[in-house]
Each structure stands twice: as structure tokens, then as C-alpha cells.
Scaffold this motif. Structure first.
Motif, mmCIF file in Angstrom:
data_model
loop_
_atom_site.group_PDB
_atom_site.id
_atom_site.type_symbol
_atom_site.label_atom_id
_atom_site.label_comp_id
_atom_site.label_asym_id
_atom_site.label_seq_id
_atom_site.Cartn_x
_atom_site.Cartn_y
_atom_site.Cartn_z
ATOM 1 N N SER A 165 0.849 -1.193 0.000
ATOM 2 C CA SER A 165 0.000 0.000 0.000
ATOM 3 C C SER A 165 0.879 1.235 0.000
ATOM 4 N N GLU A 166 0.309 2.341 -0.465
ATOM 5 C CA GLU A 166 1.073 3.583 -0.522
ATOM 6 C C GLU A 166 0.114 4.768 -0.469
ATOM 7 N N SER A 167 0.483 5.770 0.309
ATOM 8 C CA SER A 167 -0.290 7.005 0.387
ATOM 9 C C SER A 167 0.627 8.151 -0.008
ATOM 10 N N ALA A 168 0.283 8.838 -1.092
ATOM 11 C CA ALA A 168 1.153 9.881 -1.623
ATOM 12 C C ALA A 168 1.081 11.150 -0.781
ATOM 13 N N GLY A 169 2.212 11.886 -0.747
ATOM 14 C CA GLY A 169 2.227 13.186 -0.091
ATOM 15 C C GLY A 169 1.450 14.201 -0.915
ATOM 16 N N GLU A 170 1.057 15.285 -0.292
ATOM 17 C CA GLU A 170 0.246 16.282 -0.989
ATOM 18 C C GLU A 170 1.020 16.989 -2.088
ATOM 19 N N GLU A 171 2.313 17.249 -1.863
ATOM 20 C CA GLU A 171 3.130 17.936 -2.861
ATOM 21 C C GLU A 171 4.209 17.046 -3.447
ATOM 22 N N ALA A 172 4.788 16.196 -2.630
ATOM 23 C CA ALA A 172 5.867 15.319 -3.085
ATOM 24 C C ALA A 172 6.004 14.153 -2.114
ATOM 25 N N GLY A 173 6.698 13.108 -2.557
ATOM 26 C CA GLY A 173 6.990 11.997 -1.668
ATOM 27 C C GLY A 173 5.773 11.182 -1.272
ATOM 28 N N ILE A 174 5.873 10.542 -0.116
ATOM 29 C CA ILE A 174 4.804 9.676 0.377
ATOM 30 C C ILE A 174 4.541 9.942 1.851
ATOM 31 N N LYS A 175 3.277 9.826 2.234
ATOM 32 C CA LYS A 175 2.939 9.885 3.650
ATOM 33 C C LYS A 175 3.259 8.559 4.328
ATOM 34 N N SER A 176 3.019 7.480 3.579
ATOM 35 C CA SER A 176 3.296 6.150 4.134
ATOM 36 C C SER A 176 3.398 5.152 2.994
ATOM 37 N N ALA A 177 4.036 4.031 3.286
ATOM 38 C CA ALA A 177 4.126 2.928 2.330
ATOM 39 C C ALA A 177 4.367 1.648 3.110
ATOM 40 N N ALA A 178 3.846 0.552 2.593
ATOM 41 C CA ALA A 178 4.050 -0.756 3.216
ATOM 42 C C ALA A 178 4.507 -1.737 2.150
ATOM 43 N N TYR A 179 5.556 -2.482 2.460
ATOM 44 C CA TYR A 179 6.122 -3.449 1.528
ATOM 45 C C TYR A 179 6.161 -4.837 2.164
ATOM 46 N N LYS A 180 6.084 -5.852 1.311
ATOM 47 C CA LYS A 180 6.412 -7.204 1.736
ATOM 48 C C LYS A 180 7.715 -7.568 1.048
ATOM 49 N N ILE A 181 8.719 -7.948 1.834
ATOM 50 C CA ILE A 181 10.034 -8.295 1.306
ATOM 51 C C ILE A 181 10.276 -9.771 1.587
ATOM 52 N N SER A 182 10.474 -10.529 0.507
ATOM 53 C CA SER A 182 10.560 -11.989 0.623
ATOM 54 C C SER A 182 11.961 -12.479 0.285
ATOM 55 N N GLY A 183 12.476 -13.321 1.152
ATOM 56 C CA GLY A 183 13.790 -13.910 0.947
ATOM 57 C C GLY A 183 14.306 -14.461 2.258
ATOM 58 N N HIS A 184 15.262 -15.382 2.191
ATOM 59 C CA HIS A 184 15.783 -16.017 3.397
ATOM 60 C C HIS A 184 16.418 -14.986 4.326
ATOM 61 N N ASN A 185 15.984 -14.980 5.580
ATOM 62 C CA ASN A 185 16.482 -14.074 6.617
ATOM 63 C C ASN A 185 16.113 -12.609 6.376
ATOM 64 N N ALA A 186 15.090 -12.361 5.573
ATOM 65 C CA ALA A 186 14.690 -10.973 5.315
ATOM 66 C C ALA A 186 14.331 -10.256 6.620
ATOM 67 N N TYR A 187 13.546 -10.907 7.467
ATOM 68 C CA TYR A 187 13.179 -10.270 8.731
ATOM 69 C C TYR A 187 14.389 -10.151 9.661
ATOM 70 N N GLY A 188 15.213 -11.194 9.707
ATOM 71 C CA GLY A 188 16.374 -11.179 10.590
ATOM 72 C C GLY A 188 17.295 -9.998 10.325
ATOM 73 N N TRP A 189 17.496 -9.679 9.061
ATOM 74 C CA TRP A 189 18.344 -8.534 8.722
ATOM 75 C C TRP A 189 17.641 -7.212 8.957
ATOM 76 N N LEU A 190 16.392 -7.103 8.522
ATOM 77 C CA LEU A 190 15.718 -5.813 8.534
ATOM 78 C C LEU A 190 15.167 -5.413 9.903
ATOM 79 N N LYS A 191 15.037 -6.351 10.827
ATOM 80 C CA LYS A 191 14.405 -6.023 12.108
ATOM 81 C C LYS A 191 15.157 -4.917 12.849
ATOM 82 N N SER A 192 16.459 -4.792 12.607
ATOM 83 C CA SER A 192 17.237 -3.763 13.293
ATOM 84 C C SER A 192 16.948 -2.369 12.756
ATOM 85 N N GLU A 193 16.173 -2.267 11.663
ATOM 86 C CA GLU A 193 15.888 -0.970 11.059
ATOM 87 C C GLU A 193 14.659 -0.286 11.655
#
Length: 375
Positions: A165-193
Motif C-alpha cells: 500500500s502507498e499514500s502519496a504526499g500532498e506535494e511530493a513523496g509519500i505519507k506512508s508505504a508498506a512493503y512485503k520483502i521476501s527472501g531467506h532471513n529478510a526479517y532477521g536482517w531488517l528487524k534492526s531498522e
């Protein structure tokens, strides 16, 4: 062999020993034989969920064994080349082999860290959410920069990225976005972010060219496996459909098929805006279950709980990393003190050094405050 290179070899051997411990080397080959025998069972795919889980476990073990053997073989080959070069007084051969061993040490250290990704959900795919903080256009633009950074990081690792999902900013960019990232250890690496990310730069939207500080938050939680049961009481949720909107492009959907699910007991809100409303309900429900599962992990796992508490509001005092583009170039992680002046590389997805340092810190048992206090 020079003392410096002997030290390099010792470091590689230490990494190999940890890899052996993590996979229980004494039984690894026997377990692989058992996996292979089960894979040949003609009835295996009668239960696709269990079959897929088995295949993932088998592939994980195969990858671990292959990684260990490849590093061990490359180390032995280069040691032999050095010994041969010394016998024949061939400095060029010696130099090339020593360079290869130094590079191998870095590779082995990275694999050693990856072997530490043994949390309950570390191997899972992951959801990643980005939300602009206070600051209007500036923060929305910063959120879109973060989204690009993580997409590039994931693609470099060969992961699959799906925009949920994605919600665009009023002038530029995004207010929010949600991604699904698939691959071995994807959560293990990204959880620190997970946490607040701070940007300092000369604003391209300010005619006076003044320096601005922007905040955006990142939240990472694992995709729940189908065999993990998370019960959601229908009375606890509200499902809304709406017309998704955006600035245009392939991800924009102009029908009333987007779905938003609100979980009243926790206040969790998840959305999906694919073309099919039925598909959106399924995606959003999986995302909700993943969030609830993450909350359970937070209660049970101290390091994940600390990351949750560190997230805070997208503003001063809660940031985990600062990205300074003006008046100097610097990206610094406030938990580990890892920093680099290669801001362009980081914003292009070169994040491994930050993730690895945070992972090592968590394994070593240091608190966030202790890590911040180190110079």
C-alpha cells in the motif's frame, strides 16, 4: 607465512568454527540425508504447507553446509598457493593469495553474523512500513527516499519486493508505504531498522536554501508462517473499503477495492490496495496477524522488545540513525556508533554494515545506552 596472514587465517577458522556450531556439524550430514529421503516421499505434497516448510529447512541446511565447505576450501587453496609461492620465491603469487585471504576473512565474518540470525522468526519474509513524521512535504520526501533505499537494499540481496500500500504526499513523496520483502532471513536482517530515521539537508523545497531536519519512522515485522496460529476475534476488527489514491503510476488503484483493517484492542491498522478486494482482505489479514505475532515476540524476546521501545514517535530524541547531507556528509547509527561519509552509497542501499553491527551488538548483550556511550 607472515604473522599478519596467520592472524587472518585464524580469524577465518574462528568463523568456520561458529558456523559449525550453529548448524550442529556432527549431525548436519545425517540430517541432510533424512531431509533428502523425506523429499523423495511421493506423498510429501499432499500437505503443501508442511512440504514448503520442509523444503525451506532443507535448503537452509544445504546453504549452511555449502557455505562452510566453500570458505574452508578457498582458505586451504590460498594457504597452499602462499606456501608454493614461498618455495618458488614468487612474490606475485604470494600477494594475490594474501589479498584473497583478506577478502575471504570479511566474507566469513559476514556469514558468521548471518549464522547468528537464529531467532524464532529471523528466517521469515518481512513486512516493512515507512511513515513520514511531522514536517509536511520535507518528511514526505524523506519517507520516499527511505523507501527507495530499502527497495534497493532488498534487490541487491536478491529479495522480492512487493508494494502492499502507498499514500502519496500532498506535494511530493509519500505519507506512508508498506512493503512485503521476501527472501531467506529478510526479517532477521531488517528487524534492526525499526525506529526513527533523521535527515539533515538543504531543502530542495525552500527557496531560501535553509537547512531542514526531517523525521520518518520505519517499522519491521515478520510475515507469519501459515503453520503459526494467530487467532483474531471478528468482533475485535473493523474492515473498511475505500478508493485508494496516489500521484499516479502502476501502483495506483482507482476502484473502491482497497481494504483497511482496524484491530480495536491494539489500535493496529493495516491496509492493502491491490486490484482485487478479496485479495486485499487476505493480504491485510495476514499483515494484521503478523503484527499481532510481532507483539507476542516483543513480549518474549528482550532484544526485539528493546527495538520496539526505541522506535518512539517520529521526532527528536527517538532516532536510531542520522543522515546528514549538509553541512557535511555523514550517516551515523546512534546505537552502535557505526558511521560512514558515503551518504550516497547508504541511500542507494548499502546498509549491511549498520545491520551487521546492530546484530553483533544484540548478540554480545550490550544495551542501546551502553553502545551509545562508547566512543
Amino acid at each position: 607465512m607472515r604473522a599478519e596472514i596467520q592472524t587472518v587465517v585464524q580469524e577465518i577458522e574462528k568463523s568456520l568454527e561458529l558456523l559449525r556450531q550453529r548448524m550442529d556439524w556432527e549431525t548436519a550430514k545425517h540430517r541432510l540425508e533424512e531431509f533428502n529421503a523425506r523429499v523423495e516421499d511421493p506423498n510429501l505434497w499432499d500437505d503443501p504447507t508442511k512440504a514448503q516448510k520442509l523444503m525451506r529447512e532443507r535448503q537452509s541446511l544445504v546453504d549452511a553446509i555449502d557455505t562452510h565447505d566453500a570458505i574452508n576450501q578457498e582458505m586451504s587453496d590460498n594457504i597452499e598457493l602462499i606456501e608454493l609461492g614461498e618455495m618458488e620465491e614468487d612474490d606475485e603469487v604470494i600477494s594475490e593469495a594474501e589479498t584473497a585471504l583478506k577478502s575471504l576473512k570479511e566474507k566469513a565474518a559476514a556469514k558468521e553474523l548471518e549464522a547468528l540470525l537464529n531467532g524464532e522468526a529471523d528466517a521469515n519474509d518481512t513486512f516493512l512500513e515507512i511513515n513520514a513524521g511531522a514536517g509536511g512535504t520535507e518528511s514526505c520526501d524523506w519517507a520516499s527516499m527511505l523507501a527507495r533505499m530499502y527497495v534497493r537494499w532488498a534487490e541487491k540481496r536478491g529479495y522480492t519486493v512487493e508494494l502492499q500500500s502507498e499514500s502519496a504526499g500532498e506535494e511530493a513523496g509519500i505519507k506512508s508505504a508498506a512493503y512485503k520483502i521476501s527472501g531467506h532471513n529478510a526479517y532477521g536482517w531488517l528487524k534492526s531498522e525499526s525506529g526513527v530515521h533523521r535527515l539533515v539537508r538543504i531543502s530542495p523545497y525552500d527557496s531560501a536554501a535553509k537547512r531542514h531536519t526531517s523525521f520518518s519512522s520505519v517499522w519491521v515485522y515478520p510475515v507469519v508462517d501459515d503453520d503459526i496460529e494467530i487467532e483474531v476475534n471478528p468482533a475485535d476488527i473493523r474492515i473498511d473499503t475505500y478508493r485508494s489514491s496516489g500521484a499516479g503510476g502502476q501502483h495506483v488503484n482507482t476502484t473502491d477495492s482497497a481494504v483497511r483493517i482496524t484491530h480495536h484492542p491494539t489500535g493496529i491498522v493495516v491496509t492493502s490496495s491491490e486490484k482485487s478486494q478479496h485479495q486485499n482482505r487476505d493480504i491485510a489479514m495476514k499483515a494484521l496477524k503478523s503484527r499481532l505475532y510481532q507483539m507476542e515476540l516483543d513480549r518474549r524476546t528482550a532484544d526485539i522488545n528493546a527495538a520496539h521501545e526505541a522506535k518512539g514517535d517520529a521526532g527528536w530524541g527517538n532516532q536510531i540513525r542520522s543522515y546528514v547531507l549538509q553541512p557535511y556528509q555523514m550517516v551515523k547509527d546512534l546505537r552502535t556508533n557505526v558511521e560512514t561519509s558515503d551518504t550516497k552509497g547508504v541511500l542507494d542501499g548499502d546498509l549491511d554494515q549498520f545491520m551487521a553491527a546492530t546484530l553483533a551488538m544484540n548478540v554480545s548483550g550490550k544495551s542501546r545506552a551502553e553502545a551509545q556511550g562508547e566512543d
